[in-house]
Enzyme design. Structure first.
Site, PDB file in Angstrom:
ATOM      1  N   GLY A  98      20.373 -26.718   5.004  1.00 54.47           N
ATOM      2  CA  GLY A  98      19.550 -27.844   5.436  1.00 54.47           C
ATOM      3  C   GLY A  98      18.641 -27.328   6.539  1.00 54.47           C
ATOM      4  N   GLY A 103      18.505 -29.099  11.165  1.00 54.32           N
ATOM      5  CA  GLY A 103      18.734 -27.683  10.839  1.00 54.32           C
ATOM      6  C   GLY A 103      17.662 -26.784  11.440  1.00 54.32           C
ATOM      7  N   ARG A 172      19.785 -41.695   7.741  1.00 55.98           N
ATOM      8  CA  ARG A 172      19.658 -43.135   7.480  1.00 55.98           C
ATOM      9  C   ARG A 172      18.291 -43.658   7.944  1.00 55.98           C
ATOM     10  NH1 ARG A 172      22.924 -46.432  12.172  1.00 55.98           N
ATOM     11  NH2 ARG A 172      22.962 -44.762  13.730  1.00 55.98           N
ATOM     12  N   ASN A 210      25.860 -36.826   7.813  1.00 53.05           N
ATOM     13  CA  ASN A 210      26.525 -38.133   7.974  1.00 53.05           C
ATOM     14  C   ASN A 210      26.947 -38.744   6.647  1.00 53.05           C
ATOM     15  OD1 ASN A 210      26.790 -38.883  10.707  1.00 53.05           O
ATOM     16  ND2 ASN A 210      24.556 -39.124  10.864  1.00 53.05           N
ATOM     17  N   HIS A 265      32.279 -41.148  14.551  1.00 56.50           N
ATOM     18  CA  HIS A 265      30.848 -41.115  14.862  1.00 56.50           C
ATOM     19  C   HIS A 265      30.239 -42.326  14.162  1.00 56.50           C
ATOM     20  CE1 HIS A 265      26.971 -39.643  15.943  1.00 56.50           C
ATOM     21  NE2 HIS A 265      26.586 -39.383  14.706  1.00 56.50           N
TER      22      HIS A 265
END
Ligand SMILES: NC(=O)c1ccc[n+]([C@@H]2O[C@H](COP(=O)([O-])OP(=O)(O)OC[C@H]3O[C@@H](n4cnc5c(N)ncnc54)[C@H](O)[C@@H]3O)[C@@H](O)[C@H]2O)c1
Ligand SMILES: O=C(O)C[C@H](O)C(=O)O
Length: 395
Positions: A98, A103, A172, A210, A265
């Site tokens: 990534g 990243g 998200r 995530n 988290h």
């Protein structure tokens, strides 16, 4: 003197004591006399800078500011400097699966810190990882660092890495929770795990994708690696956000604050108030309960605040720093307990699920989980977080 401004003297403190009160609240604009502070100290009464924004005013009538009194009465505070052990190890190869916002920034920080010989970036988007690698190498003529970057789409680039950081996957957008990413990112993490298992079977993996705790469970499952070598990054980020909020509220520098968040988290994040310190002293010496609660909320919602502002994509800078913090613990450049999401094996009375807990790390990954003495409420919050993650994963 401005209308409404009060001078808090020793008599107010004595009066509070006579009424059986243990606090005297200071309001915005109030002046606290040195005598009031000394009396409060002697009688064990706290001067609470309740709803005050910038606690107490500078001296105007012989009084002194609450903050100055508190500091003068505190034992001399010297912020502990992070240890920089001489034997910090330089990594041979850091692979980043990534090469997007997080990243790419991890690559930037790692190259700039010159903590590794080679940085390999892998991304499914054609040209992206090569472009980031080229960009990093272009900077080395200025930074004069030795780290060389390579990039591509080929999973074989992971080969030989001693540490692999996985940030591949979707961030998200406003209105989403991190948990909404489970299905889409599970497949991405499984693909990354396959590359790591086959190409870098001895690597330590740091998961960032995530929802963090759930994706760390997926990484453990799909690689079959021991828990010592699969670490989830979130606690270092959430703790940094909590320290930032506390420092801003108390008007001190971030180096004056020690605080840690544990748990998930996500909404079940557990900032540990009981063990947090500002200038070595408990939070309630500096902040009212309402302001401490606001700092806790700030830490828990920090990621969402950035998402709401950016509209597409999430935080990248602080998360990348937080990942580098873990790398620094692994290579021995930092020591001491650091919050990491790891598979628990009975610690804190929890087993079989990944959760953020204080860990000691070393060159083989997880060395030990430190079991701090938490309050009953904090322990209950950790257990509730474990149950929430279990239920999201159907465990
Ligand atoms: N744990 C944390 O504290 C934390 C903090 C920030 C972001 N995150 C998460 O990290 C992830 C990445 O965030 P970002 O801001 O870098 O997103 P980004 O969209 O900028 O980058 C993600 C990259 O992953 C790549 N990718 C997708 N599938 C891939 C695959 N199979 N193999 C290789 N690369 C693949 C994409 O092409 C993209 O470049 C998100 O899931 C985000 O929610 C977690
Ligand atoms: O909030 C997000 O979705 C990204 C990340 O987990 C963060 O905390 O910044």
């Amino acid at each position: 003197m401005a209308a409404g401004r009060r001078v808090i003297g020793a008599e107010h403190v004595e009066e509070a004591r006579a009424r059986g009160r243990i606090v005297v609240e200071i309001l915005p604009g109030d002046i606290v006399t040195a005598l009031a502070s000394e009396t409060a100290q002697r009688l064990g009464i706290r001067l609470v800078d309740g709803p005050i924004e910038r606690p107490a005013v500078a001296r105007t009538d012989g009084g002194t500011s609450l903050r100055r009194v508190l500091y003068r009465r505190s034992p001399k505070w010297v912020a502990p400097k992070p240890a920089t052990p001489r034997n910090a190890r330089r990594l041979t190869k850091l692979a980043l699966i990534g090469a997007g916002g997080v990243g790419g920034t991890i690559g930037h920080l790692a190259a700039n810190a010159d903590l590794v010989d080679e940085i390999a970036l892998i991304d499914i988007t054609p040209g992206l990882a090569e472009a980031v690698a080229l960009d990093l190498n272009h900077a080395s003529g200025i930074s004069r660092t030795r780290a060389r970057a390579v990039g591509g789409t080929d999973a074989a680039l992971v080969s030989g890495a001693d540490v692999v950081v996985v940030t591949a996957g979707r961030p998200r957008t406003p209105g989403m929770s991190r948990a909404d990413l489970i299905d889409v990112n599970r497949r991405v993490v499984q693909a990354a795990a396959e590359a790591i298992r086959t190409q870098a079977p001895g690597a330590i993996v740091i998961v960032v994708t995530n929802p963090l705790d759930e994706m760390t469970v997926e990484m453990l499952r799909a690689t079959g690696f021991p828990r010592e070598r699969v670490l989830g990054m979130a606690g270092t980020l959430d703790s940094s956000r909590f320290r930032n909020a506390l420092a801003a509220a108390a008007g001190v520098g971030p180096a004056d604050v020690e605080a840690m968040t544990l748990g998930s988290h996500g909404d079940e994040m557990a900032p540990i108030v009981s063990l947090s310190r500002i200038r070595g002293r408990p939070l309630d010496v500096f902040l009212s309960p309402a302001r401490i609660d606001a700092c806790v909320k700030d830490a828990v919602t920090g990621g969402g605040q950035v998402v709401a502002l950016r509209k597409s994509g999430s935080a990248t800078l602080a998360p990348a720093h937080a990942a580098i913090e873990l790398i620094d613990h692994i290579r021995g450049a930092r020591t001491g307990p650091v919050p990491v999401s790891v598979m628990l094996d009975g610690e804190y009375g929890i087993a079989g699920v990944v959760l953020g807990v204080p860990c000691h790390l070393g060159r083989a990954g997880l060395v030990s989980v430190e079991e701090l003495k938490l309050t009953d409420a904090e322990l209950a919050a950790l257990r509730a977080a474990a149950e929430a993650i279990r239920s999201r994963l159907g465990l």
